[in-house]
Structures are given as structure tokens and as C-alpha cells.
Scaffold this motif. Structure first.
Motif, PDB file in Angstrom:
ATOM      1  N   LYS A  78       0.841  -1.192   0.000  1.00 22.57           N
ATOM      2  CA  LYS A  78       0.000   0.000   0.000  1.00 22.57           C
ATOM      3  C   LYS A  78       0.879   1.247   0.000  1.00 22.57           C
ATOM      4  CE  LYS A  78      -3.840  -2.394   2.182  1.00 22.57           C
ATOM      5  NZ  LYS A  78      -4.938  -2.333   3.164  1.00 22.57           N
ATOM      6  N   GLN A  84       0.431  -5.518   3.988  1.00 22.40           N
ATOM      7  CA  GLN A  84      -0.518  -6.374   4.684  1.00 22.40           C
ATOM      8  C   GLN A  84      -0.433  -7.756   4.059  1.00 22.40           C
ATOM      9  OE1 GLN A  84      -4.671  -5.175   4.772  1.00 22.40           O
ATOM     10  NE2 GLN A  84      -4.855  -5.995   6.837  1.00 22.40           N
ATOM     11  N   THR A  86      -2.060 -11.495   3.592  1.00 15.84           N
ATOM     12  CA  THR A  86      -3.315 -12.244   3.674  1.00 15.84           C
ATOM     13  C   THR A  86      -3.076 -13.674   3.231  1.00 15.84           C
ATOM     14  OG1 THR A  86      -4.008 -11.714   1.408  1.00 15.84           O
ATOM     15  CG2 THR A  86      -4.618 -10.151   3.134  1.00 15.84           C
ATOM     16  N   ALA A  97      -6.116 -12.058   7.630  1.00 15.93           N
ATOM     17  CA  ALA A  97      -5.209 -10.970   7.268  1.00 15.93           C
ATOM     18  C   ALA A  97      -4.419 -10.534   8.496  1.00 15.93           C
ATOM     19  CB  ALA A  97      -5.982  -9.784   6.693  1.00 15.93           C
ATOM     20  N   SER A  98      -3.151 -10.271   8.288  1.00 17.43           N
ATOM     21  CA  SER A  98      -2.318  -9.787   9.385  1.00 17.43           C
ATOM     22  C   SER A  98      -2.593  -8.305   9.625  1.00 17.43           C
ATOM     23  CB  SER A  98      -0.839  -9.982   9.045  1.00 17.43           C
ATOM     24  OG  SER A  98      -0.478  -9.126   7.967  1.00 17.43           O
ATOM     25  N   GLU A  99      -2.088  -7.806  10.726  1.00 17.32           N
ATOM     26  CA  GLU A  99      -2.173  -6.372  10.960  1.00 17.32           C
ATOM     27  C   GLU A  99      -1.285  -5.638   9.957  1.00 17.32           C
ATOM     28  OE1 GLU A  99      -1.162  -5.508  14.965  1.00 17.32           O
ATOM     29  OE2 GLU A  99      -2.830  -6.646  15.828  1.00 17.32           O
ATOM     30  N   MET A 100      -1.615  -4.395   9.716  1.00 17.32           N
ATOM     31  CA  MET A 100      -0.823  -3.600   8.786  1.00 17.32           C
ATOM     32  C   MET A 100       0.615  -3.474   9.278  1.00 17.32           C
ATOM     33  SD  MET A 100      -0.608  -1.706   6.026  1.00 17.32           S
ATOM     34  CE  MET A 100      -2.305  -1.370   5.592  1.00 17.32           C
ATOM     35  N   SER A 102       3.241  -1.228   9.145  1.00 19.34           N
ATOM     36  CA  SER A 102       3.360   0.186   8.786  1.00 19.34           C
ATOM     37  C   SER A 102       4.799   0.556   8.457  1.00 19.34           C
ATOM     38  CB  SER A 102       2.853   1.063   9.935  1.00 19.34           C
ATOM     39  OG  SER A 102       1.512   0.753  10.243  1.00 19.34           O
TER      40      SER A 102
END
Length: 237
Positions: A78, A84, A86, A97-100, A102
Motif C-alpha cells: 500500500k 498487509q 493475507t 489478514a495480518s495487521e498492517m 506500517s
């Protein structure tokens, strides 16, 4: 008969062209081609349309049906936000889905100095008003290693494929670094969550794998120990 100027006279052999000797050029090509092949890194890359994993509460399936489904591990890139990860819902009904992951604020040196031509910006890092931020490739690598171990242990055929999909504004340098994070295992199995771990990841070297013979190259080529050797560019619908 009119006399001719000396410059207009044709001399015997003036129009003859010497035959080109191509042997030196061919010799150079024979030497260069194996060297170029040796320097290349080969990846199996395909483009495939896939349906992005979705949440749902469908009917429970049997264990045999779940085992037949592939992991369908997918990395979503992103723009200016991060990653992310999945995977297929049937293998893990509670979470798909995993956490973002960042972007990480790192040392300003990784973003380079625009006023100093000697400094170089690291790939995947960009300066912001708050400081230098990079895509957290170390955290992504950790996530992929954990998923590989979790879903491949005890299986006859370990997972070898990972899908990569990105928003249209994501640059190629981020995609290529993401491929690096997914393709080869590194010297360490897991890297720490802080900036120290990120810096260790940046300096890490691939873990050595098999020696393979390549046609046209005399010596075997050292490949890395593969994490996910099959990379697929997936366009989510």
C-alpha cells in the motif's frame, strides 16, 4: 583522347575491400556471454488474477477439503502505508489478514541528503516532514518466515508460492525489494522489532543454498536458500 587529371585516374586495386577478421570479436563474445549469465539472478515470475481473500462465515468444510486448498499467501503493498499479508481463509478461519505492517521511521541517513551528491537514498525510504520513513521489509520478512513455518511444517509439499499485489502508485523499487524479502532466507531467522533489527536486516546477506550447474558456465552457481521461490504478481479483483 582527353587527358585526365591525376586525381581522376583509377588505380588498380583501389576498389578492393579487405576482408573483415571477425575472430577477435567472436572470441570476446564467447567470453562475455557466460560471464553475463553467471551475473544474472533468475526468478520465476508469473502474472495471475486472483480473488483477494474475504471474511465470511460459510459452512464448515471437512479437514480433507481444507488440506486441498493452497495457502494463497498474498502481500499487499500500500502506497506510503506499508504491507498487509493475507492468506486463504479455509486454512485459518479466525483470521485471514495480518495487521498492517506500517512504514518505520529510521535514521535520516537512509534517506540521504538532497544537498549532498555523495549520499544515496536507500530503496523503499523517503523523507517526510517528521523524518525518514521506510517500508518495513524486516517486519515483512519476519511475517513470511513465520507463515512459512506454520503452514509448511508436516506437509509433504511445503508452500513455495507467494503472490504480490500493489496499488498502482507503488514504485518498482518497492516491488523489487518486496520480492527480495520473499525470495531468499537470510543469515538470521528472525530480526528484532526495533530499528536495530531493521538495520541488521538491511546489512544481512542471503543464506547460501544449493550449487547448481548452468549451461554455458563452467563453475556451479551458488543460489540462495529459498523462502518462497515462486513469485506471482497478482491483480486483486
Amino acid at each position: 583522347m582527353a587527358a585526365r587529371k591525376p586525381s581522376e585516374r583509377r588505380h588498380g586495386g583501389a576498389d578492393e575491400v579487405a576482408e573483415l577478421n571477425l575472430v577477435p570479436i567472436m572470441a570476446i563474445m564467447v567470453i562475455l556471454i557466460p560471464m553475463l549469465i553467471y551475473m544474472f539472478t533468475f526468478h520465476q515470475i508469473r502474472v495471475q488474477r486472483v480473488m483477494a481473500p474475504r471474511r465470511g462465515t460459510g459452512a464448515q468444510k471437512t479437514k480433507e477439503e481444507k488440506k486441498e486448498k493452497e495457502l494463497n499467501l498474498t502481500i499487499l503493498i500500500k502506497k506510503d502505508r506499508g504491507f498487509q499479508v493475507t492468506w486463504e481463509q479455509a486454512l485459518m478461519p479466525d483470521t485471514q489478514a495480518s495487521e498492517m505492517i506500517s512504514m518505520r521511521q529510521v535514521d535520516d541517513l537512509l534517506c540521504g541528503d538532497p544537498n549532498d551528491s555523495k549520499t544515496v537514498r536507500a530503496q523503499g525510504c523517503w523523507p517526510r516532514a517528521e523524518g525518514c520513513f521506510c517500508y518495513d521489509f524486516a517486519a515483512l520478512y519476519n511475517e513470511l518466515v513465520q507463515k512459512k513455518k506454520k503452514f509448511s511444517d508436516g506437509k509433504e509439499k511445503p508452500e513455495k508460492r507467494v503472490n504480490i499485489t500493489a496499488e498502482s502508485a507503488v514504485t518498482w523499487e518497492v516491488v523489487s525489494r518486496t520480492m527480495d524479502a520473499a525470495t531468499c532466507r537470510l543469515e538470521q531467522e528472525i530480526y528484532g522489532p526495533g530499528n536495530d533489527g531493521f538495520n541488521e536486516y538491511v546489512k544481512a546477506k542471503p543464506k547460501k543454498g544449493e550449487l547448481k550447474k548452468i549451461p554455458g558456465v563452467d563453475d556451479p552457481v551458488q543460489f540462495c536458500d529459498p523462502l518462497f521461490p515462486n513469485i506471482v504478481f497478482a491483480m486483486a479483483e
